[in-house]
Every structure is written in structure tokens, then in C-alpha cells.
Design a protein around this motif. Structure first.
Motif, short mmCIF file in Angstrom:
data_model
loop_
_atom_site.label_atom_id
_atom_site.label_comp_id
_atom_site.label_asym_id
_atom_site.label_seq_id
_atom_site.Cartn_x
_atom_site.Cartn_y
_atom_site.Cartn_z
N UNK A 1 55.80 37.35 -31.17
CA UNK A 1 55.96 38.38 -30.14
C UNK A 1 56.12 37.77 -28.75
N UNK A 2 55.32 36.78 -28.42
CA UNK A 2 55.40 36.17 -27.10
C UNK A 2 56.72 35.43 -26.90
N UNK A 3 57.14 34.68 -27.92
CA UNK A 3 58.41 33.96 -27.81
C UNK A 3 59.57 34.92 -27.65
N UNK A 4 59.53 36.02 -28.38
CA UNK A 4 60.60 37.02 -28.28
C UNK A 4 60.63 37.64 -26.88
N UNK A 5 59.46 37.98 -26.35
CA UNK A 5 59.41 38.57 -25.01
C UNK A 5 59.87 37.58 -23.93
N UNK A 6 59.44 36.34 -24.05
CA UNK A 6 59.81 35.35 -23.03
C UNK A 6 61.26 34.91 -23.16
N UNK A 7 61.84 35.07 -24.34
CA UNK A 7 63.27 34.80 -24.50
C UNK A 7 64.09 35.71 -23.60
N UNK A 8 63.66 36.96 -23.50
CA UNK A 8 64.41 37.95 -22.72
C UNK A 8 64.36 37.68 -21.22
N UNK A 9 63.53 36.75 -20.78
CA UNK A 9 63.53 36.39 -19.37
C UNK A 9 64.86 35.80 -18.94
N UNK A 10 65.57 35.19 -19.89
CA UNK A 10 66.83 34.53 -19.56
C UNK A 10 67.99 34.93 -20.46
N UNK B 1 61.83 19.48 -20.90
CA UNK B 1 61.33 19.97 -19.62
C UNK B 1 60.83 21.41 -19.75
N UNK B 2 61.66 22.28 -20.32
CA UNK B 2 61.27 23.69 -20.41
C UNK B 2 60.15 23.91 -21.42
N UNK B 3 60.11 23.11 -22.47
CA UNK B 3 59.01 23.19 -23.43
C UNK B 3 57.68 22.91 -22.73
N UNK B 4 57.67 21.90 -21.89
CA UNK B 4 56.43 21.55 -21.18
C UNK B 4 56.03 22.65 -20.20
N UNK B 5 57.00 23.24 -19.53
CA UNK B 5 56.67 24.33 -18.62
C UNK B 5 56.21 25.58 -19.38
N UNK B 6 56.73 25.79 -20.59
CA UNK B 6 56.19 26.86 -21.43
C UNK B 6 54.72 26.61 -21.71
N UNK B 7 54.39 25.38 -22.08
CA UNK B 7 53.00 25.03 -22.36
C UNK B 7 52.12 25.24 -21.14
N UNK B 8 52.59 24.81 -19.98
CA UNK B 8 51.81 24.98 -18.77
C UNK B 8 51.59 26.45 -18.46
N UNK B 9 52.63 27.26 -18.63
CA UNK B 9 52.49 28.69 -18.40
C UNK B 9 51.44 29.31 -19.29
N UNK B 10 51.41 28.93 -20.55
CA UNK B 10 50.41 29.47 -21.47
C UNK B 10 49.01 29.00 -21.11
N UNK C 1 54.25 32.56 -17.97
CA UNK C 1 55.37 31.74 -18.43
C UNK C 1 56.57 31.95 -17.51
N UNK C 2 56.80 33.18 -17.09
CA UNK C 2 57.89 33.45 -16.14
C UNK C 2 57.73 32.61 -14.87
#
Length: 335
Positions: A168-177, A58-67, A79-80
């Protein structure tokens, strides 16, 4: 370089492969190995009795949609917002009126043991809403959490961006949660490996290049050390049922990545590798999902066991997203 495959085939393979590994592992998530062996046999989880995917897909797909919806430079914010749409699927029984995109898909509203840090971290963002100062007001969310929830959702960064930008993007978006630095490092490393694979690098080179990147910064040593253990374990113990136990249970970010990389480097037999990645006591759906992402990116959609890939939940929606994600790769200068 591995055999010539189209970008679309690798992206499709990665997204479907992740869903396959997720569905296989979700059947036994939270179960101890003795229980799994008693239920499925000593050979491990060799059949997909249920095709349901978990919050990982589920979250993988929403990551894709955000991008896909992001303007250049606005990826993290997009992505947030996508993750907040996912959060709403975990609160509502069905899509609200006028829902669009993934938020309009009823099957994504199933609550499949979502990670506590993902839920609580996004709830903090939800309270802020669209305020321009959300970064300051949500800084340090779940500061001590390095759960694997950041890794299992991060393949799309590598499917969409260059290795450095994906990291870089994965690292930044990791910090969202998840505020722990290792959560970001492991998510970034995973996205970087995926990006190398989509570019045609061999599994060994994709992992080695990523490990070299991590070793440039002592703050990334926890993830680098976990990958080193996975690399060494793959060279001595062929992946099989419960052979990954030495690397941990996969609940935390670097362990989930290490287990998947161990199986990935240990065998190019996709079926055997997926069975090994989920046949252990621990976070089986996450380790299976991450490995499926890696296998698909490396060997393409056709390498996935057909009886699993053809029936996995949400296949049509996943395939449509893969088509969009692979259509126009983003250059590093756009990030």
C-alpha cells in the motif's frame, strides 16, 4: 523457509545488493546488447570497472530516510519530503550549509541520468511546497507515466513493513511522480516480495503470494501478467547474457520487475543472476538494482560477491541506514 538469517543481515544485503546491481548496470545503461558484448565480452558484464551508483540507489536511500523519519500514519508525507530533498541534490552542486542526513552527503549530489518523470513529478510538488492541499494540487502528476522509477526506489517499504502495508505504501508513494496505475502496482508488488523475503519466505513463495495478491484485482493484471511471463521464462530459459530480452528492456515498471524476478527465480547463483540482469540492451541499472534488492533480502549480505559489495559507492552510508532500518520493524497496525 530459507536458512535462518538475522533481519539486519537481510536488510543490509538488500540495500547493498541493490547498490551493487545498480553500479554493475550503470556501466552499460542505454547501451545495446551488441555494444555490451563487444565491450565486455559475450559473457556479459562480469566486472565492476566503476563503482558509481545511479539515481536508483540515491532514491532508494531517500525512501529509507523518509520512512525512518516518519511518524505513524505520516509515511507518505515523510517520503514525499525526502524525495524533495533528493530533488535538491539534482539541482545543487554540493550540500548547502547546515544540511543534515542524506542531504549532507556530497556523493549523493552527482546527477546520474535521473528519470524524467521523477524530476518533473517532484518539481510539481516543489512548486506546492508544504501546502496542506498538496494532494489535490498534484493529483494526476504524470498520469500516463509508468516508468520503472517507482519500482527501483521501493525496496525500503518491504524492508520496513509487513507485506500488505509495504504494498500500500509503495503504491501510494509511486503516485507522487508516476500517475499510471501500473507504476503503482509494480512498485507495490516489488515491495511486497521484498517484505515476504525479509520474513523468511522462499523466493518462489514470495513471488507466488504476491501474484495471488495481484490477481484479486483486474486493474493489476498488467503487472500480474508480466510476473507470470517471468515465472514461466525462469522455468525454461536459465538466466544468462541477454536472455531477458523476451521480457522487454526494463524502461517501464512491470518490465523492470519482470526481468529482475526472472533472474531471481531462474538462479540462486547471485553473481550469475546479477550478470544476466544487467547484460541486456535497456535500463540495466534498474533491473540490476531491483534484482540486487531481492537477492540480498533472500540470502543476506554474505551472499553478495565480496569484490563488488566491498567497493560499491556509498557503502558506509548505506550500511548505517540498514542498521537503522532493521532496528525496529514497524507493525502493520502502525500504518
Amino acid at each position: 523457509m530459507t536458512q535462518a538469517l538475522s533481519r539486519h543481515d537481510r536488510v543490509l544485503g538488500s540495500l547493498i545488493g541493490g547498490a551493487v546491481g545498480d553500479a554493475l548496470g550503470y556501466q552499460v545503461e542505454f547501451d545495446a546488447w551488441p555494444f555490451i558484448a563487444a565491450e565486455f565480452g559475450p559473457a556479459g558484464v562480469t566486472e565492476m570497472r566503476f563503482n558509481r551508483v545511479s539515481d536508483d540507489t540515491q532514491m532508494t536511500l531517500f525512501t529509507a530516510e523518509g520512512l525512518l523519519l516518519a511518524a505513524p500514519g505520516g509515511e507518505v508525507e515523510s517520503v514525499r519530503k525526502a524525495y524533495l530533498r533528493w530533488l535538491n541534490t539534482q539541482r545543487e552542486p554540493m550540500p548547502p550549509m547546515a544540511s543534515e542526513g542524506l542531504a549532507a552527503q556530497p556523493w549523493l549530489y552527482a546527477r546520474r541520468a535521473p528519470g524524467n518523470a521523477c524530476i518533473s513529478g517532484l518539481a510539481a510538488h516543489d512548486r506546492v511546497g508544504d501546502a496542506s492541499d498538496w494532494r489535490a494540487r498534484t493529483a494526476g502528476v504524470n498520469a500516463n507515466s509508468k516508468g520503472c522509477g517507482t519500482v527501483m526506489r521501493s525496496a525500503p517499504f518491504g524492508l520496513r513493513h509487513s507485506p500488505a502495508a509495504a504494498y500500500d505504501l509503495a503504491e501510494q508513494c509511486s503516485a507522487l511522480t508516476h500517475g499510471h496505475p501500473t507504476a503503482g502496482t509494480a512498485a507495490g508488488a516489488f515491495a511486497m516480495i521484498v517484505s515476504h523475503l525479509v520474513n523468511g519466505e522462499t523466493p518462489q513463495r514470495a513471488v507466488s503470494e504476491t501474484m495471488l495478491h495481484l490477481r484479486r484485482d483486474l486493474g493489476r493484471s498488467e503487472t500480474a501478467d508480466a510476473l507470470q511471463r517471468a515465472y514461466m521464462h525462469a522455468g525454461t530459459v536459465p538466466p544468462g547474457p541477454n536472455t531477458c530480452a523476451k521480457l522487454g528492456e526494463g524502461w517501464i515498471a512491470e518490465e523492470a520487475l519482470a526481468i529482475a524476478v526472472y533472474c531471481f527465480l531462474g538462479t540462486d547463483d547471485v553473481r550469475a543472476g546479477l550478470v544476466a540482469a544487467v547484460s541486456h540492451g535497456g535500463d540495466s541499472d534498474s533491473t540490476g538494482s531491483v534484482l540486487g534488492n531481492l537477492y540480498g533480502a533472500a540470502y543476506g549480505h554474505a551472499a553478495l560477491p565480496r569484490e563488488w559489495s566491498s567497493q560499491v559507492e556509498g557503502r558506509e552510508v548505506i550500511a548505517a541506514l540498514a542498521g537503522l532500518l532493521s532496528a525496529e520493524p514497524v507493525s502493520e497496525s502502525a500504518v
